[in-house]
Every structure is written in structure tokens, then in C-alpha cells.
Design a protein around this motif. Sequence first.
Motif, PDB file in Angstrom:
ATOM      1  N   UNK A  76      11.349 -30.073 -11.636  1.00  0.00           N
ATOM      2  CA  UNK A  76      12.345 -31.035 -11.180  1.00  0.00           C
ATOM      3  C   UNK A  76      11.676 -32.089 -10.311  1.00  0.00           C
ATOM      4  N   UNK A  77      12.070 -33.329 -10.509  1.00  0.00           N
ATOM      5  CA  UNK A  77      11.508 -34.452  -9.759  1.00  0.00           C
ATOM      6  C   UNK A  77      12.566 -35.541  -9.693  1.00  0.00           C
ATOM      7  N   UNK A  78      12.762 -36.152  -8.526  1.00  0.00           N
ATOM      8  CA  UNK A  78      13.787 -37.204  -8.439  1.00  0.00           C
ATOM      9  C   UNK A  78      13.576 -38.276  -9.505  1.00  0.00           C
ATOM     10  N   UNK A  79      14.670 -38.707 -10.123  1.00  0.00           N
ATOM     11  CA  UNK A  79      14.515 -39.680 -11.208  1.00  0.00           C
ATOM     12  C   UNK A  79      14.127 -41.060 -10.703  1.00  0.00           C
ATOM     13  N   UNK A  80      14.037 -41.209  -9.362  1.00  0.00           N
ATOM     14  CA  UNK A  80      13.547 -42.474  -8.810  1.00  0.00           C
ATOM     15  C   UNK A  80      12.020 -42.537  -8.791  1.00  0.00           C
ATOM     16  N   UNK A  81      11.366 -41.397  -8.957  1.00  0.00           N
ATOM     17  CA  UNK A  81       9.903 -41.343  -8.930  1.00  0.00           C
ATOM     18  C   UNK A  81       9.346 -41.908 -10.238  1.00  0.00           C
ATOM     19  N   UNK A  82       8.494 -42.916 -10.128  1.00  0.00           N
ATOM     20  CA  UNK A  82       7.967 -43.529 -11.346  1.00  0.00           C
ATOM     21  C   UNK A  82       6.448 -43.644 -11.326  1.00  0.00           C
ATOM     22  N   UNK A  83       5.778 -42.834 -10.516  1.00  0.00           N
ATOM     23  CA  UNK A  83       4.313 -42.870 -10.451  1.00  0.00           C
ATOM     24  C   UNK A  83       3.736 -41.610 -11.086  1.00  0.00           C
ATOM     25  N   UNK A  84       2.808 -41.799 -12.003  1.00  0.00           N
ATOM     26  CA  UNK A  84       2.084 -40.664 -12.562  1.00  0.00           C
ATOM     27  C   UNK A  84       0.983 -40.248 -11.587  1.00  0.00           C
ATOM     28  N   UNK A  85       0.767 -38.950 -11.472  1.00  0.00           N
ATOM     29  CA  UNK A  85      -0.222 -38.419 -10.541  1.00  0.00           C
ATOM     30  C   UNK A  85      -1.255 -37.587 -11.281  1.00  0.00           C
TER      31      UNK A  85
END
Length: 385
Positions: free
Chosen positions: A173-182
Amino acid sequence: MWDVLVIGGGPAGAAAALRAKQLRPDASVLLLDRDDFPRDKACGDGIAAHGRDELELLGLPELLADYRPTQRLSVISPGGVRVSATVARPNHVVPRMVFDARLVEAARARGVEVRRHRVRSLVAEAGRVRVDDALTAAVVVAADGANSVVRRLLGARATPERHTAIAVRGYADLPDTEDAQLIAMQRAGWPAYAWAFPIGDGTANVGFGMLLPTLHATGRPGREVLHGRLRELLPDLPARELRAHHLPLSPGRPKPGVGRVLLAGDAASLINPLTGEGIYYALLSGRLAGQAAVLAPDDPLGAYRRELRAALGRHLRTTDVLARAAQSPGFIDAAIATAARRPEVFDLLVEVGLGAGTVPASLAGAVVGRWAGRSVSALVGRRSR
């Protein structure tokens, strides 16, 4: 007799079938896979800009339109050097359950016949190839993955263990506002890294990979090592649906096939040895294999080899050399440190790791100089103590 018989319905196989029908709508094309679609496939799910270019060439520019692009990429080097920047061209993250099924459906809509079938035998005959004594084709494109049955039937050597990686993939699960690949690299057991690629729907594809010989050297069960390292590097992203998979890394000069059988994607060991990226290579090699099959039916392997060399030759030689240098984590630290200071270097590293980029001599010299400087400083520091 089929004009083109494609074995494997992943990105490489689907691309081959799509291209063959795109160039010759009257060609008879059969696509075989041992599974029905949709089906899951252990993978990082990342589709870089070069992969989208391939989809456009195949006539599918809108295939990913409903998935949000990821604009940023963060990389942490083995020594802890971090760079985070907006990529020159955005990437996408699309689960293979979705992506592969869409490609197969697009092939079917274009007139490709799709069947569920597990291949067990393959015999070369004059001007044709016979598969399982029931199917005959002028050209076969083998895109049946890392553990390719066709490659084994051809008598081609499997990818050596030293060029094979193993990875475990899951979802978190990850907030859908996160848009950075790590991408978080690890010095222990180097080369090794974890990743977290946000899909945009409140989940992320997460995983960890390392070289197979390094895993064996630990003397511990693979599940224990892979799952444990993933938890260490991404403690805030507990993963579910974990599955392991092998990655036959490109040795620089992949074997493209034998006779009238062309190898594409993972079956040809076309996986970037620096990053493990394989979808772009799969789409590209599949497209070129399908193209050779219908445009050069008298010598498909020769045509395919030439086109593959023109598209990826210099790039694969570059990644082969860099993969050898990258055996030293200090080299990667120097490369990431250089990228943190120079945006054009960051963009070039993305091109090499996710596309078909090469490295100019001037940049290679700058990274090697920084690497040598750090090595000398570290040596002097140890001696002074």
C-alpha cells in the motif's frame, strides 16, 4: 502452414505477432502460450518511455492512457549517495496482469489467432519448423521467457549463473499521491537493490533483486535472504503477493536464434544487466523478430540479427562494460554522486538503465576520475589510522 508461429504471449511474443500483422495483414500468425490471459507475471511492472515508443510503433499509442505517469525517480547508491530528480520523459507502472492481457487482446483484434498450448518439441525441416508434430510454420519466434523451453530444444546454452539475477516481487500500500519511483541499492551482497514503483492506484510494486551466485554464497534459503533484505530496505512498505523470478542478464552479445527460430525478450537473455529492465528490450526485440519473419522469410535470422545489432549493439556493449565496472560499489557511488550534481548525467544514466543509451568517453572519464579520487582518499585515510 503458418507464416509466423509465436511461442509466448508476454510483451516480446505479443509484439512479434502484432508487428507481423501490422506489416502483412494477410499473413497467418499463431500465438501460443501455456496460460490463459490475464495471468500474473513476477516483474517490476515498470514501462519506461522507450517502451511507450515501441507501443506507438506497434500502432498502440493509447494502450497505457488510463495509467498515471510517474514523473520523478530517486536513487540511493550503495554508499548512501542519493539523487532525486524529474525524469526527462515520464515512466509508467502497469501490472503485468493488465499489460500482457492488453497486448494479447490487441493482437487478437488485429487478426492473430491465440491458443493455449504448451510446446514440447520442435524440429527444423527444409524451409519450415514443425512444432509438436501438429503445427508447422515458415518462421518461429520464441518468446517463452527466462526458462525458455524452445531455447533448450534448440540446444542453445542457458545463461550462465554469473549472468543471472534473482528477484522477489510483491505489492504494498502506498498513498496514491506518491509519484516517485525509488531504487535503493545495498552494499551488502552487492550488486543488489530494492525498488518501490507507485502504480497510482494506492499501491506500489516493490521488490528486491541480487545476483544468483551471491545469493548461493550466503548459504541461506533464498526466501529468507530475499524477503529479509526487502524488509530491511523498505521497512515502511510491507509486501504481499511475493513471487520470485530469474532474470537472464544480457552478456553484451545475445544469441538471436537458430535457423528459422528467432529468440526474443528474456528467451534471448535480453535484460539490462545494470537495472534488470526487460520490457523495453522485449517489445523492441519482439517487434524486430516479427518484422524479419514477414519481410525476410528466406533469411529471417540474418535480417533479425542485423536489425537487433543496429538497434542495441552499441548499447549492449556499453551495459556489458558498465556492469563489469559496477561490480565495485564505489563506481556506482561515483556515478550517482556525479548525477546528483549534473542533471544531464542523471538523464543519461536513465537512458542507459531504462532505454538504449550509451556513455560518451568524456562522461566515463569524469566518473572514473571521481571513483579513483574517492578510492585514493579512502586508502590514505586507512593508512593514516
